[in-house]
Motif scaffolding. Sequence first.
Motif, short mmCIF file in Angstrom:
data_model
loop_
_atom_site.label_atom_id
_atom_site.label_comp_id
_atom_site.label_asym_id
_atom_site.label_seq_id
_atom_site.Cartn_x
_atom_site.Cartn_y
_atom_site.Cartn_z
N ARG A 158 -47.94 -25.11 -72.41
CA ARG A 158 -47.57 -25.43 -71.04
C ARG A 158 -48.62 -26.34 -70.38
NH1 ARG A 158 -45.12 -26.38 -67.50
NH2 ARG A 158 -43.78 -25.29 -66.04
N ASP A 159 -49.90 -26.14 -70.72
CA ASP A 159 -50.97 -26.89 -70.08
C ASP A 159 -51.42 -28.10 -70.89
OD1 ASP A 159 -51.12 -25.16 -67.94
OD2 ASP A 159 -52.40 -23.77 -69.05
N PHE A 160 -50.70 -28.44 -71.92
CA PHE A 160 -51.13 -29.53 -72.79
C PHE A 160 -51.34 -30.81 -71.99
CE2 PHE A 160 -51.08 -32.68 -76.08
CZ PHE A 160 -51.61 -32.03 -77.18
N PRO A 161 -52.50 -31.48 -72.20
CA PRO A 161 -52.78 -32.68 -71.42
C PRO A 161 -52.03 -33.90 -71.94
CG PRO A 161 -54.57 -32.27 -72.94
CD PRO A 161 -53.58 -31.16 -73.16
N ILE A 162 -50.85 -34.12 -71.40
CA ILE A 162 -50.07 -35.27 -71.85
C ILE A 162 -49.19 -35.72 -70.68
CG2 ILE A 162 -48.16 -33.86 -72.76
CD1 ILE A 162 -48.03 -35.89 -75.11
N SER A 163 -48.98 -37.02 -70.58
CA SER A 163 -48.13 -37.53 -69.51
C SER A 163 -46.68 -37.53 -69.98
CB SER A 163 -48.55 -38.94 -69.11
OG SER A 163 -48.16 -39.85 -70.11
N VAL A 164 -45.78 -37.66 -69.02
CA VAL A 164 -44.35 -37.66 -69.34
C VAL A 164 -44.00 -38.82 -70.28
CG1 VAL A 164 -42.08 -38.05 -68.30
CG2 VAL A 164 -43.67 -36.44 -67.25
N LEU A 165 -44.53 -40.00 -69.97
CA LEU A 165 -44.23 -41.16 -70.81
C LEU A 165 -44.75 -40.95 -72.23
CD1 LEU A 165 -43.17 -44.04 -71.15
CD2 LEU A 165 -45.37 -44.89 -70.37
N GLN A 166 -45.97 -40.42 -72.35
CA GLN A 166 -46.54 -40.19 -73.68
C GLN A 166 -45.69 -39.19 -74.47
OE1 GLN A 166 -49.21 -41.41 -75.42
NE2 GLN A 166 -49.51 -42.95 -73.83
N THR A 167 -45.13 -38.19 -73.78
CA THR A 167 -44.28 -37.21 -74.45
C THR A 167 -43.05 -37.90 -75.03
OG1 THR A 167 -44.98 -35.64 -72.77
CG2 THR A 167 -43.17 -34.98 -74.20
N ALA A 168 -42.41 -38.74 -74.20
CA ALA A 168 -41.21 -39.44 -74.67
C ALA A 168 -41.56 -40.37 -75.83
CB ALA A 168 -40.58 -40.22 -73.53
N LEU A 169 -42.75 -40.98 -75.76
CA LEU A 169 -43.18 -41.90 -76.82
C LEU A 169 -43.30 -41.22 -78.17
CD1 LEU A 169 -45.79 -44.13 -74.98
CD2 LEU A 169 -43.91 -44.97 -76.38
N LEU A 170 -43.60 -39.91 -78.16
CA LEU A 170 -43.75 -39.20 -79.44
C LEU A 170 -42.47 -39.27 -80.27
CD1 LEU A 170 -45.84 -36.06 -78.48
CD2 LEU A 170 -46.59 -38.16 -79.58
N GLY A 171 -41.34 -39.49 -79.60
CA GLY A 171 -40.08 -39.64 -80.34
C GLY A 171 -40.02 -40.93 -81.13
N ARG A 172 -40.95 -41.85 -80.87
CA ARG A 172 -40.95 -43.13 -81.59
C ARG A 172 -42.00 -43.18 -82.70
NH1 ARG A 172 -37.44 -46.57 -80.30
NH2 ARG A 172 -38.46 -48.20 -81.48
#
Lengths: 259, 267
Positions: free
Chosen positions: A87-101
Amino acid sequence: MNEPAIELKGLSFGYDGSPVLEGVNLSVPQGEYLAVLGPNGGGKTTLLKLLLGLEQPTAGTVRVLGQEPSQASRLVGYMPQLTSQGRDFPISVLQTALLGRLNSRSWWPRWPRRDRDKAMECLERVGVEHLADKPLSDLSGGQRQRVFIARALAGEPRMLLLDEPTASVDPEGRASLQELLGELAKTLTVVLVSHDLSVISRHVSCVACVNRTVHFHPRPEVTPEMFGMMYQCGPHSCPVEMIAHGIPHRVLAPHEVKP
Amino acid sequence: MIDILSYDFMRNALMAGLLASVACGIIGTLVVVNRVVFVAGGISHAAYGGVGLAFFLGLPVLPVTVAFSLGVAALMAKVTFGKRERADTVVGVLWAAGMAFGIILMDLTHGYNVDLMSFLFGSILSVPQSDLWLMAGLDTLLVAVVAFAYRGFLAMSFDPEFAGLRGVPVKLLHLAMLCMIAVSIVMIIRVVGLILVIALLTIPPYLAERGGRSLGGMMTASALYSVLFCLSGLALSYAFDLTSGASIIAVATVWFFASQGLKGRRA
């Protein structure tokens, strides 16, 4: 292009001799919006893992988009069940979506322009582009769920596989999430796994019930027979009354005799 | 207070603190977000088996300990990857076994006086110049490896299953991470001791995790926290004539609980 999205033949799977799935046959054409329903412990999660190639069947075959699951996994956008873990993982929303690429050649921290554009486009598609720079931990359950759908979409999949997408979302968020999934289902195959019958929104085009075996129904309804199979009661003497609010119901269709 | 810097050993101690902070910021962040604190504790204690082995065989301590810890790390990577249900028990067994193995070997080594205390608490005030260079080299290596595989480490730490489906070599990265932990721990233990290593690996990353937006930012922030704790801890130990390692941990712990208290009141 016309191979089935999912094809299971004589599929069985078990852990240490105790069977989880037995003799499953299923063929789902592409372009469908399939709801996979079943009680907890009925084998839904196992089925999902088999489709993703995370588990190997003990007997029978699995084909996803005409390929071995491990090969098809790049064509499948997977959204795991949302948990409070990380829950507290330091990641931004955009970076999270980028992981799909991501792919196996993603070295060094910098994302190519093309990937960033695509991830942004996916965030836009699920309606959270305005949150792109926020830490993921600041988002509500429904917003997080959308970000994870964006991550699944970012890999440009031909099929979406969603595990309990509405479980941790409040009722209003649930309805709008269902609208979103219905919208997505117009352009790609969507497979949604849930233990909750209310996910059968008006967008769902077919239903599969999983409880050790799989019962496929090519219409968006749950027959008494399927209901009985899921909850261990006979098709005509079901002790459970189905009550739900708000959703226009077409749930219980008359039982049809199989040809 | 400035005269503190006129002593060679004090300058070396500060330098050692800074260099250890960089390594602990990077490694500690990975340890905390991957929830392998227990594994890191296990590797660092089991490393004593390597120390014992080196003395018993009469071989140089550092290479033998590094090799031994890498072996332990590989074993732990095998048991902790994927099926994690009983992994913590196995880690506990390796933790105790490594330590006991080292102590028994020390017993069997005649003529050597067992110095468990310096393994536990280190001796930051007597760090030789050569160790500083070694640690600088380690820091450079860590920064290079983590930068190169940054997106892979990020994906693995965030959601290993999803990363695996995207073709990220998660198993390899998991092993690489534990090996980096092992090597770093062995290097830093020589300088600041086991107890301080565990404190620097866990407290600063925990403080740095909150509200962050990137793994790299968390690494930087936790390295800065470490530096702050090391500097103020060393100053306190100098001013009040206290044990240096324990002073650094004391500062970090007070800060940790104070921030917990503040967080509790805000919530």
